[in-house]
Design a protein around this motif. Structure first.
Motif, PDB file in Angstrom:
ATOM      1  N   ASP A 159      11.896   5.801  13.992  1.00 54.77           N
ATOM      2  CA  ASP A 159      11.483   4.489  13.488  1.00 54.77           C
ATOM      3  C   ASP A 159      12.638   3.502  13.571  1.00 54.77           C
ATOM      4  O   ASP A 159      12.454   2.326  13.943  1.00 54.77           O
ATOM      5  CB  ASP A 159      11.003   4.605  12.041  1.00 54.77           C
ATOM      6  N   ALA A 160      13.827   3.968  13.213  1.00 54.81           N
ATOM      7  CA  ALA A 160      15.000   3.086  13.261  1.00 54.81           C
ATOM      8  C   ALA A 160      15.243   2.591  14.682  1.00 54.81           C
ATOM      9  O   ALA A 160      15.523   1.404  14.904  1.00 54.81           O
ATOM     10  CB  ALA A 160      16.226   3.830  12.739  1.00 54.81           C
ATOM     11  N   LEU A 161      15.132   3.497  15.640  1.00 52.95           N
ATOM     12  CA  LEU A 161      15.369   3.110  17.031  1.00 52.95           C
ATOM     13  C   LEU A 161      14.355   2.073  17.501  1.00 52.95           C
ATOM     14  O   LEU A 161      14.706   1.131  18.219  1.00 52.95           O
ATOM     15  CB  LEU A 161      15.328   4.353  17.920  1.00 52.95           C
ATOM     16  N   SER A 162      13.102   2.207  17.079  1.00 56.15           N
ATOM     17  CA  SER A 162      12.088   1.219  17.472  1.00 56.15           C
ATOM     18  C   SER A 162      12.462  -0.167  16.974  1.00 56.15           C
ATOM     19  O   SER A 162      12.364  -1.164  17.704  1.00 56.15           O
ATOM     20  CB  SER A 162      10.717   1.628  16.921  1.00 56.15           C
ATOM     21  N   TRP A 163      12.888  -0.253  15.712  1.00 59.61           N
ATOM     22  CA  TRP A 163      13.280  -1.553  15.159  1.00 59.61           C
ATOM     23  C   TRP A 163      14.528  -2.090  15.858  1.00 59.61           C
ATOM     24  O   TRP A 163      14.637  -3.294  16.115  1.00 59.61           O
ATOM     25  CB  TRP A 163      13.523  -1.436  13.650  1.00 59.61           C
ATOM     26  N   MET A 164      15.492  -1.208  16.168  1.00 58.28           N
ATOM     27  CA  MET A 164      16.722  -1.687  16.805  1.00 58.28           C
ATOM     28  C   MET A 164      16.449  -2.159  18.227  1.00 58.28           C
ATOM     29  O   MET A 164      17.066  -3.133  18.694  1.00 58.28           O
ATOM     30  CB  MET A 164      17.783  -0.586  16.793  1.00 58.28           C
ATOM     31  N   ARG A 165      15.538  -1.493  18.930  1.00 54.10           N
ATOM     32  CA  ARG A 165      15.167  -1.992  20.259  1.00 54.10           C
ATOM     33  C   ARG A 165      14.634  -3.417  20.160  1.00 54.10           C
ATOM     34  O   ARG A 165      14.976  -4.291  20.967  1.00 54.10           O
ATOM     35  CB  ARG A 165      14.103  -1.089  20.884  1.00 54.10           C
ATOM     36  N   GLU A 166      13.757  -3.670  19.162  1.00 52.54           N
ATOM     37  CA  GLU A 166      13.188  -5.014  19.013  1.00 52.54           C
ATOM     38  C   GLU A 166      14.252  -6.011  18.593  1.00 52.54           C
ATOM     39  O   GLU A 166      14.287  -7.147  19.094  1.00 52.54           O
ATOM     40  CB  GLU A 166      12.055  -4.979  17.984  1.00 52.54           C
ATOM     41  N   ALA A 167      15.143  -5.599  17.670  1.00 51.36           N
ATOM     42  CA  ALA A 167      16.208  -6.497  17.228  1.00 51.36           C
ATOM     43  C   ALA A 167      17.104  -6.881  18.395  1.00 51.36           C
ATOM     44  O   ALA A 167      17.473  -8.056  18.559  1.00 51.36           O
ATOM     45  CB  ALA A 167      17.026  -5.832  16.126  1.00 51.36           C
ATOM     46  N   TYR A 168      17.433  -5.907  19.231  1.00 55.93           N
ATOM     47  CA  TYR A 168      18.304  -6.209  20.363  1.00 55.93           C
ATOM     48  C   TYR A 168      17.602  -7.124  21.366  1.00 55.93           C
ATOM     49  O   TYR A 168      18.220  -8.035  21.938  1.00 55.93           O
ATOM     50  CB  TYR A 168      18.743  -4.916  21.046  1.00 55.93           C
ATOM     51  N   ARG A 169      16.313  -6.907  21.565  1.00 57.53           N
ATOM     52  CA  ARG A 169      15.549  -7.769  22.486  1.00 57.53           C
ATOM     53  C   ARG A 169      15.566  -9.222  22.019  1.00 57.53           C
ATOM     54  O   ARG A 169      15.609 -10.147  22.849  1.00 57.53           O
ATOM     55  CB  ARG A 169      14.118  -7.252  22.585  1.00 57.53           C
ATOM     56  N   LEU A 170      15.560  -9.430  20.718  1.00 55.19           N
ATOM     57  CA  LEU A 170      15.522 -10.790  20.170  1.00 55.19           C
ATOM     58  C   LEU A 170      16.904 -11.397  19.959  1.00 55.19           C
ATOM     59  O   LEU A 170      17.023 -12.604  19.746  1.00 55.19           O
ATOM     60  CB  LEU A 170      14.778 -10.779  18.827  1.00 55.19           C
ATOM     61  N   SER A 171      17.950 -10.572  19.996  1.00 50.92           N
ATOM     62  CA  SER A 171      19.296 -11.059  19.681  1.00 50.92           C
ATOM     63  C   SER A 171      19.834 -11.909  20.820  1.00 50.92           C
ATOM     64  O   SER A 171      19.315 -11.865  21.947  1.00 50.92           O
ATOM     65  CB  SER A 171      20.228  -9.875  19.424  1.00 50.92           C
ATOM     66  N   PRO A 172      20.900 -12.683  20.541  1.00 56.45           N
ATOM     67  CA  PRO A 172      21.502 -13.497  21.609  1.00 56.45           C
ATOM     68  C   PRO A 172      21.959 -12.621  22.774  1.00 56.45           C
ATOM     69  O   PRO A 172      22.339 -11.463  22.596  1.00 56.45           O
ATOM     70  CB  PRO A 172      22.698 -14.150  20.913  1.00 56.45           C
ATOM     71  N   LEU A 173      21.923 -13.168  23.969  1.00 62.78           N
ATOM     72  CA  LEU A 173      22.342 -12.422  25.150  1.00 62.78           C
ATOM     73  C   LEU A 173      23.797 -11.984  25.003  1.00 62.78           C
ATOM     74  O   LEU A 173      24.644 -12.719  24.487  1.00 62.78           O
ATOM     75  CB  LEU A 173      22.190 -13.284  26.409  1.00 62.78           C
ATOM     76  N   GLU A 174      24.074 -10.780  25.497  1.00 62.59           N
ATOM     77  CA  GLU A 174      25.414 -10.203  25.492  1.00 62.59           C
ATOM     78  C   GLU A 174      25.995 -10.129  24.091  1.00 62.59           C
ATOM     79  O   GLU A 174      27.199 -10.333  23.879  1.00 62.59           O
ATOM     80  CB  GLU A 174      26.344 -10.984  26.423  1.00 62.59           C
ATOM     81  N   ASP A 175      25.164  -9.817  23.091  1.00 62.62           N
ATOM     82  CA  ASP A 175      25.656  -9.533  21.747  1.00 62.62           C
ATOM     83  C   ASP A 175      26.214  -8.109  21.771  1.00 62.62           C
ATOM     84  O   ASP A 175      25.489  -7.122  21.675  1.00 62.62           O
ATOM     85  CB  ASP A 175      24.520  -9.657  20.721  1.00 62.62           C
ATOM     86  N   THR A 176      27.524  -8.004  21.886  1.00 65.28           N
ATOM     87  CA  THR A 176      28.165  -6.711  22.115  1.00 65.28           C
ATOM     88  C   THR A 176      27.928  -5.749  20.959  1.00 65.28           C
ATOM     89  O   THR A 176      27.633  -4.557  21.172  1.00 65.28           O
ATOM     90  CB  THR A 176      29.677  -6.909  22.336  1.00 65.28           C
ATOM     91  N   ALA A 177      28.071  -6.234  19.732  1.00 60.99           N
ATOM     92  CA  ALA A 177      27.920  -5.343  18.574  1.00 60.99           C
ATOM     93  C   ALA A 177      26.514  -4.768  18.513  1.00 60.99           C
ATOM     94  O   ALA A 177      26.324  -3.568  18.263  1.00 60.99           O
ATOM     95  CB  ALA A 177      28.253  -6.097  17.288  1.00 60.99           C
ATOM     96  N   MET A 178      25.511  -5.590  18.737  1.00 64.29           N
ATOM     97  CA  MET A 178      24.133  -5.118  18.706  1.00 64.29           C
ATOM     98  C   MET A 178      23.876  -4.096  19.813  1.00 64.29           C
ATOM     99  O   MET A 178      23.198  -3.088  19.608  1.00 64.29           O
ATOM    100  CB  MET A 178      23.167  -6.294  18.868  1.00 64.29           C
ATOM    101  N   PHE A 179      24.423  -4.380  20.985  1.00 59.22           N
ATOM    102  CA  PHE A 179      24.218  -3.450  22.091  1.00 59.22           C
ATOM    103  C   PHE A 179      24.775  -2.067  21.747  1.00 59.22           C
ATOM    104  O   PHE A 179      24.126  -1.044  21.981  1.00 59.22           O
ATOM    105  CB  PHE A 179      24.876  -3.975  23.370  1.00 59.22           C
ATOM    106  N   HIS A 180      25.975  -2.043  21.190  1.00 63.07           N
ATOM    107  CA  HIS A 180      26.580  -0.744  20.896  1.00 63.07           C
ATOM    108  C   HIS A 180      25.857  -0.041  19.745  1.00 63.07           C
ATOM    109  O   HIS A 180      25.797   1.198  19.728  1.00 63.07           O
ATOM    110  CB  HIS A 180      28.062  -0.919  20.591  1.00 63.07           C
ATOM    111  N   GLU A 181      25.298  -0.786  18.813  1.00 66.23           N
ATOM    112  CA  GLU A 181      24.473  -0.153  17.787  1.00 66.23           C
ATOM    113  C   GLU A 181      23.238   0.492  18.415  1.00 66.23           C
ATOM    114  O   GLU A 181      22.840   1.611  18.052  1.00 66.23           O
ATOM    115  CB  GLU A 181      24.045  -1.185  16.745  1.00 66.23           C
TER     116      GLU A 181
END
Length: 649
Positions: A159-181
């Motif tokens: 469940d956590a991974l599903s939410w993080m995939r969506e969060a990363y899709r919506l986050s600013p491009l090349e958000d390094t911290a989000m990508f590594h999370e």
């Protein structure tokens, strides 16, 4: 003035959001110098000191702002500062007021979630996360990331991974911290393929991201692409050296046979994180592999075993590794006991069999009880082989010892059944009347009441001295091979899935050093080899199961092989075996277990099989060049052996 103050506060909060705390504080101070009771500026300073780690000061500043003007977001700041200082009840009260004042404020909902989680109220925390997402709207990524982190902490990983995939899709491009999370969660959920594709795409655009390089190297290592992993791990180690990267680099170098480089990388990793038991155990493995470092390796393992902070799996790995070190030193009783830790490390086996109690030493060493009328009760012990086929053949020698006391149900893969039916005791007498052989999917016969692992038998039988070389205990019966052309079997590689296979296996092309020995007919014992895999033309016999391989060996005069099943099979048949052994090598072939006077080869022999002669690498070198000296020795010895046969004949 009011307008100027509001502008200054807004500008200060924007700077604070960008991490410019000093500049932000300057704006708030200018407002407060003119108006010491400006609630917005007091709240801004509360946020500044919180960013600087002074939540104690933030509580007072936020409280003063609330006395002047009770805005909802002032209560949020107060609540978070109180939580940080451990005042959970007061924090919860403050955030509840914020929610009452602004029930659809995403920041208030997010703070309520954090505080409820800290209080152990996980249902409220999850509900608040949902409210924060709804309040923030469909394009907001932060509350979705907060939900992902909350679920991850609750070990609801998918469940956590599903939410993080969506969060990363919506986050600013090349958000390094989000990508590594996101990558961390992909790895934690075992989605190596997706993680690899994501990291490769990321590094095409940001090739200087050392953390991404290290993670890609870790993924490739986990996928056993050691050659592919190495440059990425080196890049990370050069730019951003850290314990995890150096640990992975050390393991990768070890798998590639670069033992000294592996030792250096793991030593650096341990210096960076001296309390990490995993790194200590990995370093111990490399030191043990070098042969000369076994005492230091044993000390590392004992330290991890005594470390209460290490997790149970790491302590078990340390105990298992210590067991192999002690066995390699000939300290059999303590070694067998520590080697039992492997049961913790092996994956659970799902089976349709009834769960049977495990044997202990007292049960194994005592005979079965007598039934009424003085006859032995038909009670049976199940013995399961839980490791590779070479190990299984080696340890079959202990089954007749158990069969003296108990009837045995031996659970083996079908490929070993025909060979196991030929099992004999030290006197050469068959033990088939006391041993029943079944496959892992067969039903248990009547009378089974306990079970053990085949490889636990030396420990359960209380064997505390070096094994004695025994004659043939498995293999085909029949007359010895008739005289004729000299036939020599070759096996140059083992199971590629073994993590040290690159160290123990010889590249096929290197074996071509033997082709010029005259008067020898070579036979391939390499399982699955085709004509294109051979180092030079030789016979390729059919070997459908292990007994078929044994029948081929029975047509040979000599077997030359690396440490793999063929060595154990030929040795257990009593056949002459020349073992090509890597430096350090597996514990079974260590110098302390050379067989001494019981072996015609002395320190180059083996206590396991009287016909084994070892050709050991003299030093730890990187493959494939490490084998050339050994193979030249074997070539010369083979010529001498062939000439001696001519003289005898």
């Amino acid at each position: 003035m009011p307008g100027n103050a509001a502008n200054a506060i807004d500008q200060g909060m924007r700077m604070l959001a960008r991490g410019q705390t000093v500049a932000a504080a300057g704006h708030f101070r200018r407002v407060l110098r003119r108006d010491g009771h400006n609630a917005g500026a007091l709240h801004g300073m509360a946020c500044v000191v919180r960013a600087c780690g002074r939540d104690d000061l933030a509580i007072g500043l936020a409280g003063r702002a609330i006395e002047i003007e009770g805005a909802a977001h002032y209560y949020v700041t107060l609540a978070l500062a109180l939580m940080a200082r451990g005042h959970l009840a007061q924090a919860r009260a403050a955030v509840n007021i914020a929610i009452l004042k602004a029930p659809r404020d995403p920041m208030a909902c997010a703070a309520q979630a954090r505080i409820a989680e800290a209080c152990g109220d996980f249902a409220t925390a999850e509900s608040a996360c949902v409210q924060a997402i709804a309040a923030a709207g469909g394009a907001a990524w932060r509350p979705r990331a907060d939900m992902a982190r909350f679920l991850w902490r609750r070990d609801r990983r998918d469940d956590a991974l599903s939410w993080m995939r969506e969060a990363y899709r919506l986050s600013p491009l090349e958000d390094t911290a989000m990508f590594h999370e996101l990558v961390e969660m992909l790895l934690g959920c075992g989605h190596l393929g997706e993680a690899r594709l994501s990291l490769e795409a990321w590094l095409r655009h940001l090739p200087d991201d050392a953390l991404a390089a290290g993670n890609l190297g870790a993924v490739l290592f986990a996928q056993r692409d050691f050659t592919g992993a190495l440059p990425w791990l080196r890049r990370c180690a050069d730019v951003m050296p850290n314990a995890d990267c150096l640990n992975n680099l050390g393991l990768t170098l070890m798998a590639l046979g670069e033992v000294e480089g592996a030792r250096q990388a793991l030593s650096m990793a341990r210096d960076m994180r001296p309390g990490d038991g995993r790194i200590a155990v990995n370093l111990a493995t490399v030191l043990s592999e070098q042969g000369e470092g076994r005492d230091e390796a044993a000390s590392l393992c004992r330290a991890v075993m005594e470390d209460a902070q290490a997790d149970s799996h790491t302590r078990a790995q340390a105990r298992f590794n210590l067991g192999t070190i002690l066995l390699a030193q000939g300290r059999m009783a303590e070694g067998w006991a520590c080697w039992e830790a492997r049961h913790v490390l092996m994956p659970a086996v799902e089976t349709h069999y009834p769960v049977l109690p495990c044997c202990d030493r007292a049960l194994v060493t005592n005979g079965p009880p007598m039934a009424e009328g003085g006859t032995q009760a038909e009670r049976r012990i199940v013995v399961r082989a839980m490791q590779g086929m070479g190990d299984t053949i080696q340890f079959l020698r202990y089954v007749p010892l158990l069969a003296r006391r108990w009837r045995v149900v031996l659970v083996l893969p079908p490929a070993l059944h025909r060979l196991a039916r030929s099992l004999r005791d030290r006197t050469g007498a068959p033990v088939g009347s006391r041993v029943e052989i079944i496959a892992p999917d067969d039903r248990y016969p009547a009378g089974v009441f306990a079970q053990c692992d085949l490889f636990s038998l030396p420990h359960l039988l209380g064997l505390d001295v070096l094994p004695r070389p025994v004659g043939a205990y498995v293999g085909p019966h029949g007359p010895p091979r008739r005289a004729g052309r000299v036939r020599v079997g070759l096996c140059w590689s083992g199971n590629a899935q073994y993590r040290f296979d690159r160290l123990r296996s010889v590249p096929a092309a290197r074996m071509a050093l033997l082709r010029d020995v005259e008067g020898v007919e070579f036979v391939s014992l390499q399982h699955g080899a085709t004509a294109g895999d051979l180092p030079f033309p030789m016979e390729i016999p059919a070997m459908d199961d292990v007994m078929a391989t044994a029948r081929v060996i029975a047509t040979l005069d000599l077997v030359i092989c690396v440490d793999t099943m063929v060595a154990h099979l030929a040795g257990a048949m009593g056949w002459p075996v020349w073992l090509l052994n890597r430096h350090g090598g597996d514990w079974r072939w260590s110098a302390a277990l050379d067989g001494g006077g019981a072996s015609p080869y002395g320190q180059w022999g083996s206590c396991w099989y009287p016909g084994v002669r070892q050709f050991r690498q003299a030093e730890c070198r990187t493959p494939p060049d490490s084998w050339d000296d050994v193979l030249m020795q074997v070539r010369d010895a083979l010529r001498d052996w062939r000439a001696a046969r001519d003289v005898r004949s």
